[in-house]
Scaffold this motif. Structure first.
Motif, PDB file in Angstrom:
ATOM      1  N   ASP A  53       0.735  -1.180  -0.179  1.00 27.02           N
ATOM      2  CA  ASP A  53       0.011   0.029  -0.132  1.00 27.02           C
ATOM      3  C   ASP A  53       0.610   1.116  -0.019  1.00 27.02           C
ATOM      4  O   ASP A  53       0.742   2.390  -0.808  1.00 27.02           O
ATOM      5  N   VAL A  54       1.787   1.254   1.026  1.00 30.14           N
ATOM      6  CA  VAL A  54       2.866   2.748   0.976  1.00 30.14           C
ATOM      7  C   VAL A  54       3.488   2.655  -0.387  1.00 30.14           C
ATOM      8  O   VAL A  54       3.720   3.780  -0.944  1.00 30.14           O
ATOM      9  N   PHE A  55       4.089   1.715  -1.054  1.00 25.93           N
ATOM     10  CA  PHE A  55       5.002   1.504  -2.290  1.00 25.93           C
ATOM     11  C   PHE A  55       4.020   2.117  -3.485  1.00 25.93           C
ATOM     12  O   PHE A  55       4.359   3.145  -4.054  1.00 25.93           O
ATOM     13  N   LYS A  56       2.631   1.608  -3.552  1.00 26.54           N
ATOM     14  CA  LYS A  56       1.745   1.937  -4.425  1.00 26.54           C
ATOM     15  C   LYS A  56       1.075   3.702  -4.321  1.00 26.54           C
ATOM     16  O   LYS A  56       1.243   4.159  -5.395  1.00 26.54           O
ATOM     17  N   SER A  57       1.041   3.958  -3.049  1.00 26.05           N
ATOM     18  CA  SER A  57       0.575   5.188  -2.773  1.00 26.05           C
ATOM     19  C   SER A  57       1.541   6.335  -3.019  1.00 26.05           C
ATOM     20  O   SER A  57       1.316   7.239  -3.562  1.00 26.05           O
ATOM     21  N   ARG A  58       2.994   5.971  -2.991  1.00 23.68           N
ATOM     22  CA  ARG A  58       4.017   6.638  -3.458  1.00 23.68           C
ATOM     23  C   ARG A  58       4.061   7.200  -4.791  1.00 23.68           C
ATOM     24  O   ARG A  58       4.306   8.170  -5.123  1.00 23.68           O
ATOM     25  N   TRP A  59       3.474   6.234  -5.548  1.00 22.34           N
ATOM     26  CA  TRP A  59       3.552   6.759  -7.215  1.00 22.34           C
ATOM     27  C   TRP A  59       2.191   7.055  -7.546  1.00 22.34           C
ATOM     28  O   TRP A  59       2.347   7.215  -9.137  1.00 22.34           O
ATOM     29  N   THR A  60       1.227   7.330  -7.047  1.00 21.38           N
ATOM     30  CA  THR A  60       0.095   7.733  -7.403  1.00 21.38           C
ATOM     31  C   THR A  60      -0.672   8.775  -6.786  1.00 21.38           C
ATOM     32  O   THR A  60      -0.252   9.303  -5.805  1.00 21.38           O
ATOM     33  N   ASN A  61      -1.613   9.462  -7.386  1.00 21.11           N
ATOM     34  CA  ASN A  61      -2.381  10.709  -7.053  1.00 21.11           C
ATOM     35  C   ASN A  61      -3.898  10.770  -6.840  1.00 21.11           C
ATOM     36  O   ASN A  61      -4.468  11.404  -6.808  1.00 21.11           O
ATOM     37  N   ALA A  62      -4.359   9.691  -7.310  1.00 19.90           N
ATOM     38  CA  ALA A  62      -5.679   9.178  -7.209  1.00 19.90           C
ATOM     39  C   ALA A  62      -6.147   7.649  -6.957  1.00 19.90           C
ATOM     40  O   ALA A  62      -5.265   6.935  -7.134  1.00 19.90           O
ATOM     41  N   ARG A  63      -7.412   7.645  -6.679  1.00 16.36           N
ATOM     42  CA  ARG A  63      -7.876   6.210  -6.469  1.00 16.36           C
ATOM     43  C   ARG A  63      -9.087   6.092  -6.972  1.00 16.36           C
ATOM     44  O   ARG A  63      -9.955   7.247  -6.736  1.00 16.36           O
ATOM     45  N   VAL A  64      -9.500   4.966  -7.724  1.00 15.46           N
ATOM     46  CA  VAL A  64     -10.877   5.186  -8.345  1.00 15.46           C
ATOM     47  C   VAL A  64     -11.496   3.758  -7.833  1.00 15.46           C
ATOM     48  O   VAL A  64     -10.825   2.639  -7.830  1.00 15.46           O
ATOM     49  N   PRO A  65     -12.722   3.696  -7.503  1.00 19.83           N
ATOM     50  CA  PRO A  65     -13.427   2.555  -6.997  1.00 19.83           C
ATOM     51  C   PRO A  65     -13.670   1.670  -7.914  1.00 19.83           C
ATOM     52  O   PRO A  65     -14.008   1.746  -9.053  1.00 19.83           O
TER      53      PRO A  65
END
Length: 292
Positions: free
Chosen positions: A246-258
């Motif tokens: 979760d930490v790693f993916k969050s580091r490279w992204t700026n949005a989340r889509v359901p």
């Protein structure tokens, strides 16, 4: 008139679904661009179906089309495309959120430690697009090693070489790698359609893990998305995923889509009999092992 998005989504195609034969037998809807994977339910003589991984692109009326054409299936779990909101009256639950890097939004800053790891990797390796088919297929061997390390062999995510062969031959597929001389530290593959780059697999080698090849891989994918004006979709978190992912993916992204899971039950009586006391648990279908 424009074709529906489902007609262009690679995951709605029969040839792609056939690469997931370890999950079930691919069957296509006779009219709409929809496919399911048909699975036997133990030794009961009954079957259910499941949408191809990672999702099925749905249009208006597709849920009813799946229900009516595949009415011999006891139940059908369908993972819909990110952002799709099922219509009223359709049983569904929120399954997960896809991590997204949108180049129209600010790029998230890296922590000092992450930046040092990226710079160190960039000094020894390069990020590059892979066009040659033989070079593309190297990801199959890397993935086999990853599956063994993570205990995926024999399960839903035990993707074989034929799966990667289908991806390698798609005209809209993208393969990239991080390479230091002859050493491949990480690879990724995905498809471009509908203004997005949907990444399907990111696979580090054991060697690449020691020099943080995944950092340069993600940085390169971000740069590709910006250069080509594509939203980069990196998938969600699998059940039981470590907090570090979760930490790693969050580091490279700026949005989340359901992402929603649609729960179709064609035969409620058979479903209840098969599920038994497990009918009240959240996993769908309840009679299936949540960790196949």
């Amino acid at each position: 008139m424009d074709s529906p998005a489902g007609a262009t989504c690679p995951f709605n195609r029969l040839d792609y679904a056939r690469s997931l034969r370890h999950v079930g037998a691919a069957q296509a809807h006779p009219v709409r661009p929809l496919v399911l994977l048909r699975r036997p339910i133990g030794t009961t003589g009954r079957h259910d179906g499941i949408s191809p991984w990672p999702y099925l692109w749905l249009e208006d009326g597709d849920v009813d089309a799946l229900r009516s054409h595949f009415d011999d299936l006891v139940a059908i779990p369908v993972v819909a495309q990110p952002g799709y909101v099922p219509p009223a009256g359709v049983d569904h639950v929120l399954l997960k959120h896809h991590f997204v890097y949108d180049p129209a939004l600010p790029t998230p800053p890296l922590s000092p430690r992450a930046h040092r790891r990226l710079e160190a990797c960039a000094r020894r390796a390069c990020f590059e697009r892979v066009v040659d088919r033989e070079a593309r297929m190297a990801i199959a061997g890397l993935y086999a090693g990853l599956a063994a390390r993570r205990g995926l062999v024999g399960g839903f995510f035990d993707m074989g070489a034929d799966h990667f062969a289908v991806l390698a031959d798609l005209t809209d597929s993208v393969f990239v790698r991080v390479r230091a001389g002859e050493r491949v530290g990480a690879m990724a593959c995905g498809v471009v359609f509908g203004g997005m780059l949907q990444i399907l697999h990111t696979v580090p080698s054991q060697d690449g893990l020691t020099w943080n090849a995944s950092y340069l891989l993600m940085h390169g994918l971000q740069a590709m998305a910006r250069a080509e004006g594509l939203r980069l979709f990196l998938g969600g978190l699998p059940d039981g995923a470590a907090a570090g992912l979760d930490v790693f993916k969050s580091r490279w992204t700026n949005a989340r889509v359901p992402v929603h899971l649609i729960r179709i039950v064609n035969d409620p009586a058979a479903y209840a009999a098969l599920a038994g006391t497990a009918a009240t648990r959240g996993y769908f279908p309840a009679y299936r092992d949540p960790k196949p």
